[in-house]
Scaffold this motif. Structure first.
Motif, PDB file in Angstrom:
ATOM      1  N   VAL A 190       0.832  -1.215   0.000  1.00 12.86           N
ATOM      2  CA  VAL A 190       0.000   0.000   0.000  1.00 12.86           C
ATOM      3  C   VAL A 190       0.859   1.255   0.000  1.00 12.86           C
ATOM      4  CG1 VAL A 190      -1.645   1.357   1.355  1.00 12.86           C
ATOM      5  CG2 VAL A 190      -1.945  -1.106   1.164  1.00 12.86           C
ATOM      6  N   GLN A 191       0.418   2.226  -0.813  1.00 11.33           N
ATOM      7  CA  GLN A 191       1.101   3.521  -0.866  1.00 11.33           C
ATOM      8  C   GLN A 191       0.222   4.605  -0.254  1.00 11.33           C
ATOM      9  OE1 GLN A 191       4.266   4.546  -2.325  1.00 11.33           O
ATOM     10  NE2 GLN A 191       3.634   6.291  -1.064  1.00 11.33           N
ATOM     11  N   VAL A 192       0.816   5.432   0.588  1.00 13.67           N
ATOM     12  CA  VAL A 192       0.100   6.599   1.117  1.00 13.67           C
ATOM     13  C   VAL A 192       0.580   7.835   0.376  1.00 13.67           C
ATOM     14  CG1 VAL A 192      -0.301   8.069   3.119  1.00 13.67           C
ATOM     15  CG2 VAL A 192      -0.157   5.593   3.401  1.00 13.67           C
ATOM     16  N   ILE A 193      -0.356   8.590  -0.179  1.00 13.68           N
ATOM     17  CA  ILE A 193      -0.003   9.853  -0.824  1.00 13.68           C
ATOM     18  C   ILE A 193      -0.646  10.984  -0.034  1.00 13.68           C
ATOM     19  CG2 ILE A 193      -0.154  11.243  -2.920  1.00 13.68           C
ATOM     20  CD1 ILE A 193      -0.296   8.694  -4.526  1.00 13.68           C
ATOM     21  N   LEU A 222       3.667  -1.325   3.954  1.00 12.04           N
ATOM     22  CA  LEU A 222       3.377   0.091   3.687  1.00 12.04           C
ATOM     23  C   LEU A 222       4.609   0.758   3.108  1.00 12.04           C
ATOM     24  CD1 LEU A 222       1.254   1.133   6.762  1.00 12.04           C
ATOM     25  CD2 LEU A 222       0.820   1.876   4.430  1.00 12.04           C
ATOM     26  N   LEU A 223       4.460   1.336   1.922  1.00 11.47           N
ATOM     27  CA  LEU A 223       5.572   2.085   1.333  1.00 11.47           C
ATOM     28  C   LEU A 223       5.633   3.459   2.005  1.00 11.47           C
ATOM     29  CD1 LEU A 223       4.749   1.172  -2.369  1.00 11.47           C
ATOM     30  CD2 LEU A 223       6.308   0.007  -0.794  1.00 11.47           C
ATOM     31  N   GLY A 224       6.729   4.131   1.893  1.00 13.80           N
ATOM     32  CA  GLY A 224       6.876   5.443   2.544  1.00 13.80           C
ATOM     33  C   GLY A 224       5.919   6.477   1.988  1.00 13.80           C
ATOM     34  N   THR A 239       2.123   8.213  -8.825  1.00 11.51           N
ATOM     35  CA  THR A 239       1.466   6.925  -9.043  1.00 11.51           C
ATOM     36  C   THR A 239       2.222   6.099 -10.091  1.00 11.51           C
ATOM     37  OG1 THR A 239      -0.631   8.033  -8.589  1.00 11.51           O
ATOM     38  CG2 THR A 239      -0.742   5.840  -9.560  1.00 11.51           C
ATOM     39  N   GLN A 240       2.618   6.772 -11.164  1.00  8.33           N
ATOM     40  CA  GLN A 240       3.368   6.045 -12.203  1.00  8.33           C
ATOM     41  C   GLN A 240       4.664   5.479 -11.668  1.00  8.33           C
ATOM     42  OE1 GLN A 240       3.441   8.822 -15.519  1.00  8.33           O
ATOM     43  NE2 GLN A 240       2.080   7.391 -16.629  1.00  8.33           N
ATOM     44  N   GLU A 241       5.379   6.311 -10.922  1.00 12.11           N
ATOM     45  CA  GLU A 241       6.652   5.854 -10.353  1.00 12.11           C
ATOM     46  C   GLU A 241       6.446   4.653  -9.441  1.00 12.11           C
ATOM     47  OE1 GLU A 241       8.675   9.023  -8.346  1.00 12.11           O
ATOM     48  OE2 GLU A 241       8.372  10.374 -10.059  1.00 12.11           O
ATOM     49  N   VAL A 242       5.465   4.788  -8.569  1.00  8.10           N
ATOM     50  CA  VAL A 242       5.230   3.713  -7.602  1.00  8.10           C
ATOM     51  C   VAL A 242       4.852   2.425  -8.326  1.00  8.10           C
ATOM     52  CG1 VAL A 242       3.760   2.924  -5.715  1.00  8.10           C
ATOM     53  CG2 VAL A 242       4.562   5.282  -5.766  1.00  8.10           C
ATOM     54  N   LEU A 243       4.001   2.564  -9.350  1.00  8.03           N
ATOM     55  CA  LEU A 243       3.562   1.369 -10.079  1.00  8.03           C
ATOM     56  C   LEU A 243       4.722   0.736 -10.837  1.00  8.03           C
ATOM     57  CD1 LEU A 243       0.069   2.443 -11.403  1.00  8.03           C
ATOM     58  CD2 LEU A 243       0.573   0.554  -9.851  1.00  8.03           C
ATOM     59  N   LYS A 244       5.656   1.553 -11.256  1.00  5.19           N
ATOM     60  CA  LYS A 244       6.824   1.015 -11.953  1.00  5.19           C
ATOM     61  C   LYS A 244       7.681   0.186 -10.985  1.00  5.19           C
ATOM     62  CE  LYS A 244       8.350   3.651 -15.216  1.00  5.19           C
ATOM     63  NZ  LYS A 244       8.948   4.874 -15.785  1.00  5.19           N
ATOM     64  N   GLU A 245       7.867   0.735  -9.811  1.00  3.44           N
ATOM     65  CA  GLU A 245       8.711   0.048  -8.820  1.00  3.44           C
ATOM     66  C   GLU A 245       7.996  -1.111  -8.157  1.00  3.44           C
ATOM     67  OE1 GLU A 245      10.808   2.355  -5.873  1.00  3.44           O
ATOM     68  OE2 GLU A 245      10.814   4.058  -7.271  1.00  3.44           O
ATOM     69  N   CYS A 263      -6.287   8.466 -10.334  1.00  2.00           N
ATOM     70  CA  CYS A 263      -7.292   7.663 -11.033  1.00  2.00           C
ATOM     71  C   CYS A 263      -7.018   7.604 -12.523  1.00  2.00           C
ATOM     72  CB  CYS A 263      -8.688   8.234 -10.785  1.00  2.00           C
ATOM     73  SG  CYS A 263      -9.223   8.002  -9.084  1.00  2.00           S
ATOM     74  N   GLN A 264      -6.507   8.695 -13.038  1.00  2.00           N
ATOM     75  CA  GLN A 264      -6.190   8.719 -14.462  1.00  2.00           C
ATOM     76  C   GLN A 264      -5.160   7.648 -14.799  1.00  2.00           C
ATOM     77  OE1 GLN A 264      -5.192  12.690 -15.660  1.00  2.00           O
ATOM     78  NE2 GLN A 264      -4.537  11.962 -17.698  1.00  2.00           N
ATOM     79  N   VAL A 265      -4.097   7.616 -14.016  1.00  2.00           N
ATOM     80  CA  VAL A 265      -3.037   6.634 -14.266  1.00  2.00           C
ATOM     81  C   VAL A 265      -3.573   5.214 -14.097  1.00  2.00           C
ATOM     82  CG1 VAL A 265      -0.821   5.769 -13.437  1.00  2.00           C
ATOM     83  CG2 VAL A 265      -1.226   8.230 -13.591  1.00  2.00           C
ATOM     84  N   ILE A 266      -4.346   5.020 -13.050  1.00  3.59           N
ATOM     85  CA  ILE A 266      -4.888   3.682 -12.805  1.00  3.59           C
ATOM     86  C   ILE A 266      -5.805   3.250 -13.941  1.00  3.59           C
ATOM     87  CG2 ILE A 266      -6.506   2.433 -11.317  1.00  3.59           C
ATOM     88  CD1 ILE A 266      -5.143   3.570  -8.970  1.00  3.59           C
ATOM     89  N   GLY A 267      -6.588   4.212 -14.427  1.00  4.05           N
ATOM     90  CA  GLY A 267      -7.454   3.908 -15.556  1.00  4.05           C
ATOM     91  C   GLY A 267      -6.638   3.520 -16.787  1.00  4.05           C
ATOM     92  N   GLU A 268      -5.606   4.316 -17.077  1.00  3.50           N
ATOM     93  CA  GLU A 268      -4.788   4.058 -18.260  1.00  3.50           C
ATOM     94  C   GLU A 268      -4.131   2.686 -18.212  1.00  3.50           C
ATOM     95  OE1 GLU A 268      -2.060   7.264 -18.228  1.00  3.50           O
ATOM     96  OE2 GLU A 268      -3.553   8.744 -18.912  1.00  3.50           O
ATOM     97  N   LYS A 269      -3.700   2.298 -17.027  1.00  2.57           N
ATOM     98  CA  LYS A 269      -2.990   1.029 -16.905  1.00  2.57           C
ATOM     99  C   LYS A 269      -3.938  -0.146 -16.729  1.00  2.57           C
ATOM    100  CE  LYS A 269       1.220   3.037 -15.634  1.00  2.57           C
ATOM    101  NZ  LYS A 269       2.524   2.793 -16.224  1.00  2.57           N
TER     102      LYS A 269
END
Lengths: 341, 341
Positions: A190-193, A222-224, A239-245, A263-269
């Motif tokens: 899980v990531q907290v933003i 939990l990621l930082g 979001t993109q960075e986190v999803l890449k890693e 949400c945009q990034v999540i939708g795209e992916k």
DNA sequence: TTGAAAGCGCTAACAA
DNA sequence: TTGTTAGCGCTTTCAA
């Protein structure tokens, strides 16, 4: 028909004025007579008539000022709506309410507005506070000069303000954690933003979330915390960075704004529904994402109450002299899904 | 200070009485003068002072009756609390509110109470309806005789009542389904326990739940609806039977009362948390089970509003002649977890 | 220490 | 068709 002052006066064999003095404890009255009158009033179940009171006080009118900051957000629009409704309600009883909008977050402007109101004879002020020291000093000074002050939405803790009306940010974070815990698979990531590290609410939400999730789901990783500065572009990039890693990411908690970017990034992916998103604030774009399934839960504040109640608390204080029961008046933490929005 | 009738009168060169007639459109006035006065009032932004109005109308006092049924449930206690607060608020403006409690669900008693109130000169009545035909007839009859009627909590659809204030039961069921869908594992087995097959709300909740769950989680196996007649013992037995037949049970949705019985069995069998429970109504025992983790979600109705708003709607109608905006005033569907209770 | 009276904004009955 | 006036319940000032 309810009991009136005159009825009490008749029963006690005195005049209306005397009854009034007895009940208002204004002195200049024989203590024995006063006691007797109070007893009679009690027995008769006297409840002062608000309309009569409002009318009689019409000349010494109550003036309430509400200072709202950062109007651009939809949340603040909700606050404004509540404040406007409250304004209408108490103005119908003869009071005056002025809503002063300040576009940015700027304590100096708030302080300036406060002084202007004081000069214009306002006797109650509600404001969105910050933790600036000068603002705190001004609040204390005003309070001591007999002007009632309440904070809403964001507090100035430790000052002499009557009360704070807003959300318990830590509890909001813990509530989000509880929901996340229910919907996450085993060993989830899980990531907290968050928004700004310096923002008290953001911080309390994030901490509440992390503490609670660690406690009730120790298997979750939990990621930082990452900071998006209430900015959708920044949130999208994060979001993109986190999803890449972390291709195995299962959940994102947004302690502040930026959900649109996420949400945009999540939708795209094509990760809609598989990466669970819990976000704060009932905004149009959040609602859209909730309805289309990108966001699972929105945690809302009761914006309307946060505008409505400050006016009412001030009015009750100035009209009846009634202090609020609670110093911290936390508004409801609302859970919204696509079904109960 | 707000604009008064006298100020308008001065500006228009007429008397207060004339202005009043012009604005109230009571006739007996020269149309041209009336139009001119209305224009002036508009320009000056006239807002009638509620205190003055309330005071002047004190003799022809507004009498509101609220008839509440089946007081034993904690939900109804919440309704009562809301009604009492509203009572206090409008009584301070000179109105009279009487709350009549009827212990059982009994339409005859409700009808009798209505007639008694009519005899006593009440001009507004709020009641918990049922779909008895005689009750519907009485409501229509009263409405036609000029007594305003609103239903709350349970409706009498198709009658001439002003409006209904309560929950959208179908939406409540669908909301429960949405939550269940999020927390169930693949190919889960779910039992729906309702109250009475004849109860409209129970039926709508159960149907809403089933339809929505079938739609968004077709993998889930739904067992047939069982009825517990709002009885904890019955609910407990049903739970035991179901668990015996379906050791793999994953979820229970309670469309009505009986959660205490269900939770007891689940606790005894050590299934806390593994069988997900979603229940209705924010009761003490539900809260306890929520806090200890036996219930995952409670779906609440806003009991307070369901008591508060009927009084206010009636008062606004009788005081200002203002009709409610909506015929169906659905109260919020509240989602509670152990964190935001 | 108490009473009397004016007036707050509005409605409604009555007079003109 | 319009103006006048007496309250509604309360506060407050002034007089006793």
């Amino acid at each position: 028909m309810a009991v009136t002052l005159q009825q009490i006066a008749d029963k006690a064999g005195v005049s209306r004025g005397t009854v009034d003095r007895a009940l208002k404890e204004r002195g200049r009255i024989n203590p024995e007579v006063a006691a007797k009158i109070r007893k009679i009033a009690d027995e008769m179940g006297y409840q002062p008539n608000r309309a009569g009171r409002a009318l009689a006080m019409a000349k010494h009118s109550i003036k309430i000022g509400i200072i709202i900051q950062s109007m651009e957000t939809p949340f603040m629009q909700g606050v404004l709506e509540g404040a406007k409704d409250a304004k209408q309600e108490v103005e119908r009883l003869g009071a005056t309410v002025t809503i002063r909008k300040i576009s940015e977050l700027d304590s100096d402007k708030v302080i300036a507005a406060m002084h202007k109101m004081k000069g214009a004879g306002y006797n109650g002020i509600g404001l969105v506070a910050s933790d600036e020291e000068r603002l705190a000093d001004t609040i204390d000074q005003f309070t001591e000069e007999g002007i009632s002050v309440v904070t809403f939405n964001s507090d100035a803790a430790g000052t002499k303000r009557m009360c704070f009306i807003g959300q318990n940010a830590g509890q909001s974070g813990r509530t989000a954690a509880g929901l996340m815990a229910e919907i996450l698979p085993d060993n989830a990531v899980v990531q907290v933003i968050s928004g700004y590290a310096s923002n008290q609410s953001h911080k309390e939400r994030a901490e509440g979330f992390i503490n609670e999730l660690n406690q009730c789901r120790p298997d979750v990783k939990l990621l930082g915390i990452r900071y998006a500065y209430d900015n959708d572009r920044a949130a999208a990039e994060i979001t993109q960075e986190v999803l890449k890693e972390h291709k195995e990411l299962n959940g994102i908690y947004l302690a502040a704004s930026g959900a649109k970017g996420v949400c945009q990034v999540i939708g795209e992916k094509g990760l809609k529904g598989s990466v669970k998103v819990i976000s704060n604030d009932i905004t149009d774009s959040n609602i859209e994402s909730l309805k289309n399934g990108t966001i699972q839960f929105i945690l809302g504040q009761d914006a309307y109450s946060q505008g409505y109640r400050p006016v009412m608390v001030l009015f009750d204080k100035l009209f009846d002299g009634k202090d609020p029961e609670e110093e911290y008046q936390y508004t409801e933490i609302v859970i919204k899904t696509k079904y109960n929005i």
